[in-house]
Design a protein around this motif. Structure first.
Motif, PDB file in Angstrom:
ATOM      1  N   ARG A  48       0.958  -1.204   0.015  1.00 12.31           N
ATOM      2  CA  ARG A  48      -0.090  -0.127  -0.071  1.00 12.31           C
ATOM      3  C   ARG A  48       0.768   1.100   0.081  1.00 12.31           C
ATOM      4  NH1 ARG A  48      -5.104   0.775   0.138  1.00 12.31           N
ATOM      5  NH2 ARG A  48      -4.995   2.389   1.456  1.00 12.31           N
ATOM      6  N   SER A  49       2.178   1.157   0.147  1.00 15.61           N
ATOM      7  CA  SER A  49       3.185   2.310   0.106  1.00 15.61           C
ATOM      8  C   SER A  49       2.927   3.156  -1.065  1.00 15.61           C
ATOM      9  CB  SER A  49       4.347   1.838   0.490  1.00 15.61           C
ATOM     10  OG  SER A  49       5.393   2.825   0.425  1.00 15.61           O
ATOM     11  N   ARG A  53      10.685   5.029  -3.704  1.00 15.54           N
ATOM     12  CA  ARG A  53      12.099   4.489  -3.591  1.00 15.54           C
ATOM     13  C   ARG A  53      12.066   3.044  -2.995  1.00 15.54           C
ATOM     14  NH1 ARG A  53      15.893   4.066  -0.219  1.00 15.54           N
ATOM     15  NH2 ARG A  53      14.944   4.930   1.401  1.00 15.54           N
ATOM     16  N   LEU A  54      11.338   3.002  -1.792  1.00 13.39           N
ATOM     17  CA  LEU A  54      11.392   2.010  -0.994  1.00 13.39           C
ATOM     18  C   LEU A  54       9.810   1.650  -0.212  1.00 13.39           C
ATOM     19  CD1 LEU A  54      12.890  -0.605   0.298  1.00 13.39           C
ATOM     20  CD2 LEU A  54      13.506   1.000   2.269  1.00 13.39           C
ATOM     21  N   LYS A  55       9.280   0.551  -0.468  1.00 17.33           N
ATOM     22  CA  LYS A  55       7.872   0.274   0.002  1.00 17.33           C
ATOM     23  C   LYS A  55       8.174  -0.342   1.399  1.00 17.33           C
ATOM     24  CE  LYS A  55       5.589   0.635  -4.374  1.00 17.33           C
ATOM     25  NZ  LYS A  55       5.192   1.902  -4.236  1.00 17.33           N
ATOM     26  N   VAL A  56       7.553   0.057   2.540  1.00 12.48           N
ATOM     27  CA  VAL A  56       7.829  -0.756   3.859  1.00 12.48           C
ATOM     28  C   VAL A  56       6.562  -0.962   4.469  1.00 12.48           C
ATOM     29  CG1 VAL A  56       8.995  -0.453   5.926  1.00 12.48           C
ATOM     30  CG2 VAL A  56      10.174   0.361   3.833  1.00 12.48           C
ATOM     31  N   GLY A  57       6.221  -1.968   5.261  1.00  9.28           N
ATOM     32  CA  GLY A  57       5.230  -2.195   6.127  1.00  9.28           C
ATOM     33  C   GLY A  57       5.850  -2.532   7.279  1.00  9.28           C
ATOM     34  N   THR A  58       4.696  -2.106   8.507  1.00  2.00           N
ATOM     35  CA  THR A  58       5.106  -2.288   9.906  1.00  2.00           C
ATOM     36  C   THR A  58       3.825  -3.049  10.235  1.00  2.00           C
ATOM     37  OG1 THR A  58       6.661  -0.640  10.056  1.00  2.00           O
ATOM     38  CG2 THR A  58       5.594  -1.528  11.934  1.00  2.00           C
ATOM     39  N   GLY A  72       1.052   0.036   9.866  1.00  2.00           N
ATOM     40  CA  GLY A  72       1.391   1.383   9.161  1.00  2.00           C
ATOM     41  C   GLY A  72       2.195   0.920   7.916  1.00  2.00           C
ATOM     42  N   TYR A  73       2.332   1.879   6.826  1.00  2.00           N
ATOM     43  CA  TYR A  73       3.160   1.724   5.571  1.00  2.00           C
ATOM     44  C   TYR A  73       3.633   3.040   5.363  1.00  2.00           C
ATOM     45  CZ  TYR A  73      -1.405   2.727   3.877  1.00  2.00           C
ATOM     46  OH  TYR A  73      -2.668   3.388   3.588  1.00  2.00           O
ATOM     47  N   ASN A  74       4.651   3.472   4.557  1.00  2.00           N
ATOM     48  CA  ASN A  74       5.293   4.551   4.271  1.00  2.00           C
ATOM     49  C   ASN A  74       4.538   5.092   3.179  1.00  2.00           C
ATOM     50  OD1 ASN A  74       6.688   2.703   2.632  1.00  2.00           O
ATOM     51  ND2 ASN A  74       8.180   3.850   2.260  1.00  2.00           N
ATOM     52  N   GLY A  75       4.410   6.625   3.275  1.00  2.00           N
ATOM     53  CA  GLY A  75       3.621   7.413   2.165  1.00  2.00           C
ATOM     54  C   GLY A  75       3.627   8.707   2.930  1.00  2.00           C
ATOM     55  N   ASN A  76       3.011   9.581   1.818  1.00  2.00           N
ATOM     56  CA  ASN A  76       2.762  10.926   2.552  1.00  2.00           C
ATOM     57  C   ASN A  76       1.519  10.953   3.596  1.00  2.00           C
ATOM     58  OD1 ASN A  76       3.036  13.777   2.393  1.00  2.00           O
ATOM     59  ND2 ASN A  76       3.286  13.554   0.130  1.00  2.00           N
ATOM     60  N   ALA A  77       1.518  12.496   4.011  1.00  2.00           N
ATOM     61  CA  ALA A  77       0.361  12.503   5.098  1.00  2.00           C
ATOM     62  C   ALA A  77      -0.860  12.398   4.435  1.00  2.00           C
ATOM     63  CB  ALA A  77       0.614  13.797   5.934  1.00  2.00           C
TER      64      ALA A  77
END
Length: 169
Positions: A48-49, A53-58, A72-77
């Motif tokens: 879903r990131s 550059r790098l798709k990360v999930g937590t 969570g996953y990385n992305g904009n606000a």
């Protein structure tokens, strides 16, 4: 009597993974370990990131690995475009997956366990420490290993969890 890891991962010293007695072999592990199940959940979240550059999930769980307490996953606000603010690694403007998960996790809960698809950067490592995380399981190494050193210095156990990633019988 000797202590062994149920999931056959020597670095995994999480209390629910330790057992006394005879060392298990791969044939005795008949189901995916819960550690692997949560790692795979983090991998699905990474899809879903919106980071280019790098798709990360937590995934963050309680100490017993019985409840997911945050994801969570990385992305904009929220309410910003679903894209990076800029092209520069480390300055693309994306909120890291660990940060997104930690803002949702109960702060007072002790010994939380984090499952992240990439090892944390230094800032995220410090936030995981502040968030009362005892173990950080990660799949791949981030470009800078300094975050792992920060975790170890604070007594948080990082575990490079790749033993079961090639599939399950």
């Amino acid at each position: 009597m000797a202590i062994f890891q149920k999931d056959l991962v020597p670095e995994n010293n999480h209390p629910i993974n330790l057992m006394e007695g005879k060392a298990p072999d791969e044939a005795s592990v008949t189901r995916p370990p819960m550690f692997e199940v949560y790692m795979r959940m983090a991998e699905e979240l990474a899809k879903r990131s919106t980071c280019a550059r790098l798709k990360v999930g937590t995934v963050i769980t309680d100490r017993h690995l019985e409840n997911v307490v945050a994801i969570g996953y990385n992305g904009n606000a929220r309410r910003f475009p679903n894209e990076c603010d800029g092209p520069d690694p480390g300055a693309c403007g994306c909120i890291h997956s660990e940060q997104n998960a930690l803002v949702k996790a109960p702060g007072g809960m002790l010994d939380k366990v984090a499952f992240v698809t990439a090892s944390p950067c230094v800032t995220c490592a410090k936030l995981l420490i502040q968030g009362n995380v005892s173990h950080v399981f990660y799949r791949e190494m981030y470009r800078d290993p300094a975050g792992l050193e920060v975790l170890e210095r604070a007594g948080v156990t990082p575990v490079h969890y790749v033993r079961w990633m090639e599939g399950w019988r």
